[in-house]
Structures are given as structure tokens and as C-alpha cells.
Write a protein that holds these residues in place. Structure first.
Motif, PDB file in Angstrom:
ATOM      1  N   PHE A 160      49.138  36.895  40.813  1.00 49.05           N
ATOM      2  CA  PHE A 160      50.324  36.142  41.247  1.00 49.05           C
ATOM      3  C   PHE A 160      49.902  34.868  41.973  1.00 49.05           C
ATOM      4  O   PHE A 160      50.482  33.802  41.773  1.00 49.05           O
ATOM      5  N   GLU A 161      48.879  34.996  42.789  1.00 45.80           N
ATOM      6  CA  GLU A 161      48.407  33.800  43.500  1.00 45.80           C
ATOM      7  C   GLU A 161      47.805  32.789  42.523  1.00 45.80           C
ATOM      8  O   GLU A 161      48.052  31.583  42.629  1.00 45.80           O
ATOM      9  N   ASP A 162      47.033  33.293  41.560  1.00 50.11           N
ATOM     10  CA  ASP A 162      46.437  32.385  40.575  1.00 50.11           C
ATOM     11  C   ASP A 162      47.524  31.600  39.847  1.00 50.11           C
ATOM     12  O   ASP A 162      47.386  30.408  39.596  1.00 50.11           O
ATOM     13  N   ARG A 163      48.620  32.277  39.524  1.00 52.31           N
ATOM     14  CA  ARG A 163      49.663  31.656  38.711  1.00 52.31           C
ATOM     15  C   ARG A 163      50.562  30.737  39.529  1.00 52.31           C
ATOM     16  O   ARG A 163      51.018  29.703  39.047  1.00 52.31           O
ATOM     17  N   GLY A 180      50.149  30.025  43.167  1.00 54.96           N
ATOM     18  CA  GLY A 180      49.621  29.413  44.397  1.00 54.96           C
ATOM     19  C   GLY A 180      50.162  30.091  45.651  1.00 54.96           C
ATOM     20  O   GLY A 180      49.832  29.679  46.767  1.00 54.96           O
ATOM     21  N   LEU A 181      51.000  31.127  45.489  1.00 57.50           N
ATOM     22  CA  LEU A 181      51.578  31.804  46.663  1.00 57.50           C
ATOM     23  C   LEU A 181      51.027  33.227  46.772  1.00 57.50           C
ATOM     24  O   LEU A 181      50.905  33.934  45.769  1.00 57.50           O
ATOM     25  N   ARG A 182      50.720  33.614  48.005  1.00 57.07           N
ATOM     26  CA  ARG A 182      50.209  34.978  48.224  1.00 57.07           C
ATOM     27  C   ARG A 182      51.373  35.885  48.596  1.00 57.07           C
ATOM     28  O   ARG A 182      52.092  35.603  49.567  1.00 57.07           O
ATOM     29  N   ILE A 183      51.531  36.960  47.856  1.00 56.76           N
ATOM     30  CA  ILE A 183      52.599  37.920  48.162  1.00 56.76           C
ATOM     31  C   ILE A 183      52.289  38.564  49.518  1.00 56.76           C
ATOM     32  O   ILE A 183      51.135  38.874  49.826  1.00 56.76           O
ATOM     33  N   LEU A 184      53.334  38.735  50.325  1.00 61.39           N
ATOM     34  CA  LEU A 184      53.182  39.396  51.626  1.00 61.39           C
ATOM     35  C   LEU A 184      53.601  40.856  51.449  1.00 61.39           C
ATOM     36  O   LEU A 184      54.759  41.143  51.151  1.00 61.39           O
TER      37      LEU A 184
END
Ligand code: AMP
Length: 502
Positions: free
Chosen positions: A288-291, A293-297
Motif C-alpha cells: 500500500f505504501e509503495d502504491r 506513498g501513505l503508510r496505513i496506521l
């Protein structure tokens, strides 16, 4: 006169001429219109004879009216009791008999079956459809547009939520006004929710995640919600550009990742993605971050306790962990009556204003899980890093004891999940004549290919001690999950019970 939860969460909506709910059909409901709906429904409940402390059981499709009914029940001083829309009449018979609600609000299309069932338990059946029609709404339409909330202190009950009951009968977790309000306040602050937020709400509202974590936090902070009846990829993709935050279960994220339209641009307006209710695979977190740029919390909680831990907003959101104890919530990890050392596995216990009041009419069950000094034994197994991050390794009841050795399913699953052809795995214990239990792995194949079992065995042999090796494998298309995205291990144990015994 105070009504602890209502005063903070619902009362401020009255008279506010701003959008509150954005619906799938493009229409909007303003905060003031919603407040009127809450008031009229509260009037309807009182007209039906609902007294403070009475239960109002609700099994209806998600709709603005269903959310308003939660507010109305709290305003009337009653106890909101939402039920999974998947429950059958036979299951409802247990819930209605156990909770003895004054009113049961259900699907008008089911009235012929449910009316007599309710009557046998002394409850009154009222209809509310997913489109906001039915006998309850007819009665509400005849009520005043304002309602004076009934006095309720922080210790009074606001809701009873039945646990999903994978072993034995469901238990009704009693949640007080303070339990709900304290948790909503902590989460709102930690996750920086404000009146500028638009929360993408695609979760069911019969469960703690969609009802309390999502709705309470958003209502409390004066925000808006895109209020969808469920997770539909098209609708969610259409809503992301106008939203700022989403709370989801891990399957929301894997489904979004399956869609090429999930890009940085699509989520350019989003500030926060939160995951919980089931484990988020590290690889999903990373993909998800790769796609985007946001890190899931990722955060962790349960029906009985509301939320307990969360990854930080500003600090490191560590994949595979559920973060650290929330402010005001104590978390300890116990084995053999003592706190374990960092890195060792034990059972999570929690204490704080978030922890429930006990199981409805089950004092013995309450005494088993809730210690007299307030610590609740969650039944979740976890480790904690020296810097406070908690990693859940499974449910205590999923722990496999094979030939006297403990095997934590997650350790084996994590390895299996990295192997070619395996999308995800579930490791369970099944009866075995020699070992008591044997480790058994159910492998969900990827769309592209099935795993080669010889390769899987070789990879397992290369990295895990022999007692942890699965003694059998099954390859399936998908793992069975409930509506909150939890893998149904009890079902898998039943399906594969006779692998090694006849
Ligand atoms: P429920 O009462 O339906 O909300 O289920 C609570 C259970 O879900 C917890 O006891 C955990 O086993 C599991 N759970 C919730 N959040 C997480 C998470 N972030 N990671 C792993 N398991 C979770």
C-alpha cells in the motif's frame, strides 16, 4: 441535566447547517436534519414505552436512519443493541431471549416471521428498511422535531454488543457512556480528527469498528462522512478523492490493491488510512505504501474493550504491529501470572476507562475474563518490543500444542505467505493420535498459480524447527472470513478435523 454520551456526540449537531452525511446516491444529509431525525426517533421510542435502561435491539441494513436510531436510543436513556444483519431467525431467538429488549427494530420484509418471535419474548417488532421506511419511521414522522435527552451518567449503559462467538454462545458486552466517550476522545486526538475531516465510512454499523470507532470519532469532532452501505470498490474509488480519512478492515486494503486505479493521485486528498479488526499482513502494508506513498496506521481493539493500542500518528507506523497502548489505557502481556520479558509471548490484558462493564447476565463468564482489579484478559497472544510496540501472534485458543510443544500459528503463516503461489495461509491445530494436535496448513493459492507442496515443505524445513512443520496441507481458493474480515479458524478446524484421525 446531563446525558454523558449524547451531550458530546449528538447534541452539538442540532441547528448546524452543514453537510454531515454524503450518501452513495449523491444526496446529502445536513447535521441539523440528522439531529431532527434523532429527536423524532427518540420520541418514537418513548411512544413505544421505552424506559431508561431498556434494550432496543436493532437488526437493519446500514442507513442514516439506522445511525440516527443509535443516537435516539442513547437520547432516550436506553441501551442500543445492534445485531449482525446476517443472523437468522433461530439465532435471533437466542439474542432476543437473552437481552429481552423492549423493542426490536428489523427489516419490514421479515415482519411476518419476526413479529411473533418478538412477541414470545415480550418485545415489540418495528420495521425499518435500508431505504429509511417502515413502521418505526411512520411513528417517528409524527413526533416532535426536538427531544430533551434523558439523564444518563457516565456509568450508565449505552450499548450492548454481542461478541462474534466463535466458541460457544455469543456474550453481550455491556458498554457504558464513559467507555464509549473516553475511547472516542482519545482516538480523535491521537489520530488528529477535526471538523475538516471527511471520513470514508464503508464499515457495517452493527460492530464496534463502524459504530463506535468510526461514527463516534467523526461525530464527536464535527466532521463529515461519506456513508456507504458497504464496501463496494467502485463506490470507494469514487469517494476517495473527496475524503480525508478511511477506517477499514484489511480486506478493504487488499481489494483496493487489486485495482489498478489505486494510485498516488487517487488518494492525493487523503491524510489517513486506518486498519483494524483483523491482522493486516506486513506485505499489504508495504504494498500500500509503495502504491500510494501513505503508510496505513494499524490499531487493535475488541468489542469488550473498544480500542487498546494504536500505531502513532507522527512516529513510526511499524508494519505487522498494532502499535502501543493508547493514552490512559494500560496494556500488559502475561504468562504464568507474570508480565513477560520484551519479545516473549503472553496474553494481552488491558485496563482503563475503555474496558466494558461485564457480560450481560453472565456473571460467571464475566468473572472468568475480567479480574476484580479491572484487568480484562483479552485472549490475544502477543509480544512487546522494548519500545512498546505490540505484535499480535494469534488468539490463545488458536495456539497449537503438538506433542507438548507450543506452536504460534502466525510464525508459520508468515513464512508460508512469502512462498510462491500462496496468497495467504491459515495454520490450525487438528486432532492427532500421537501428538494430541498436529499443525495443519490451509493455503489460499494466488490467482496466477497454485503452490508446489514439495517446495513449500522444503522452505519450511529450511527455516522452522521440526515440531512447527505442518503435518498436512490443503490448498484452497480463498480462506473463509466473516464480515469483519477475520479468518474463521473454527470453521477450518471443523473442516479439517479428520485429517489424522478416523
Ligand atoms: P471483535 O470483538 O469482533 O472486534 O474482535 C476482536 C478481536 O479481533 C481481537 O481480540 C483480536 O483477536 C482481533 N483484532 C482486532 N484488531 C486486530 C489487529 N489490528 N490485528 C490483529 N487482530 C486484531
Amino acid at each position: 441535566m446531563p446525558n454523558t454520551l449524547f451531550d458530546r456526540v449528538f447534541a452539538p449537531l442540532a441547528g448546524q447547517d452543514r453537510p454531515l452525511l454524503h450518501l452513495a446516491d449523491g444526496s446529502q444529509i445536513s447535521a441539523s436534519a440528522f439531529a431532527v431525525l434523532v429527536a423524532r426517533l427518540a420520541g418514537a421510542l418513548v411512544a413505544l414505552g421505552v424506559q431508561p435502561g431498556d434494550r432496543v435491539a436493532v437488526q437493519v441494513a446500514k442507513s442514516p436512519e439506522a445511525l440516527a436510531l443509535y443516537g435516539a436510543t442513547v437520547a432516550a436513556g436506553a441501551v442500543f443493541l445492534p445485531l449482525n444483519t446476517g443472523y437468522t431467525a433461530a439465532e435471533l431467538d437466542y439474542f432476543i431471549g437473552n437481552a429481552t429488549p423492549r423493542v426490536f427494530v428489523g427489516d419490514p420484509a421479515q415482519a411476518a416471521a419476526l413479529d411473533p418471535l418478538c412477541a414470545t419474548h415480550g418485545a415489540r417488532f418495528m420495521g425499518l428498511s435500508g431505504h429509511g421506511s417502515g413502521s418505526l419511521m411512520d411513528l417517528a414522522a409524527r413526533q416532535e422535531a426536538a427531544f430533551a435527552p434523558v439523564d444518563r451518567s457516565g456509568a450508565d449503559l449505552a450499548a450492548i454488543l454481542y461478541t462474534s462467538g466463535t466458541t460457544g454462545r455469543s456474550k453481550g458486552a455491556m458498554l457504558s457512556h464513559d467507555n464509549l466517550l473516553s475511547n472516542a476522545r482519545v482516538l480523535a486526538e491521537l489520530w488528529r480528527f477535526t471538523d475538516a475531516d471527511v471520513l470514508l465510512h464503508a464499515l457495517p454499523i452493527f460492530h464496534t469498528h463502524g459504530l463506535f470507532v468510526a461514527s463516534n470519532v467523526s461525530l464527536l469532532t464535527g466532521g463529515q462522512m461519506v456513508f456507504l452501505p458497504g464496501f463496494d470498490t467502485e463506490a470507494v474509488i469514487a469517494a476517495l478523492p473527496k475524503s480525508t480519512a478511511m477506517m477499514g478492515v484489511p480486506t478493504f486494503y487488499t481489494r483496493l490493491l487489486d485495482d489498478p486505479r489505486l494510485t498516488r493521485d487517487l488518494v492525493g486528498h487523503m491524510r489517513l488510512f486506518i486498519s483494524g479488526s483483523a491482522p493486516l499482513l506486513s506485505e499489504t502494508h508495504i504494498a500500500f505504501e509503495d502504491r500510494t506513498g501513505l503508510r496505513i496506521l494499524e490499531r487493535y481493539g475488541m468489542t469488550e474493550t473498544n480500542m487498546n493500542t494504536s500505531n502513532p500518528y507522527d512516529g513510526e507506523r511499524r508494519a505487522g504491529t498494532v502499535g502501543m497502548a493508547l493514552p490512559g489505557v494500560e496494556v500488559r502481556i502475561m504468562a504464568d501470572g507474570q508480565e513477560v520479558a520484551p519479545g516473549e509471548v503472553g496474553v494481552i490484558e488491558v485496563r482503563g476507562p475503555n474496558v466494558f462493564q461485564g457480560y450481560w447476565q453472565m456473571p460467571n463468564k464475566t468473572a472468568e475474563d475480567l479480574r476484580p482489579d479491572g484487568w480484562f484478559i483479552t485472549g490475544d497472544l502477543a509480544t512487546r518490543d522494548p519500545d512498546g510496540y505490540v505484535t499480535i501472534v494469534g488468539r490463545a485458543k488458536d495456539l497449537i500444542i503438538t506433542g507438548g510443544y507450543n506452536v504460534y500459528p502466525k510464525e508459520v503463516e508468515e513464512l508460508l505467505d512469502t512462498l510462491p503461489g500462496i496468497a495467504e495461509s491459515a495454520v490450525i491445530g487438528v486432532p492427532h493420535p500421537d501428538f494430541g494436535e498436529a499443525v495443519f496448513a490451509v493455503l489460499a493459492r494466488t490467482k496466477a498459480m497454485a503452490p508446489e507442496l514439495d517446495q513449500v515443505r522444503a522452505a519450511v524445513a529450511a527455516s522452522l524447527a521440526k515440531f512447527k512443520h505442518p503435518k498436512g496441507y490443503a490448498v484452497v481458493d480463498t480462506l473463509p472470513r466473516n464480515t469483519m474480515g477475520k479468518v474463521q479458524k473454527a470453521e477450518l478446524r471443523k473442516t479439517h478435523a479428520r485429517q489424522f484421525t478416523s
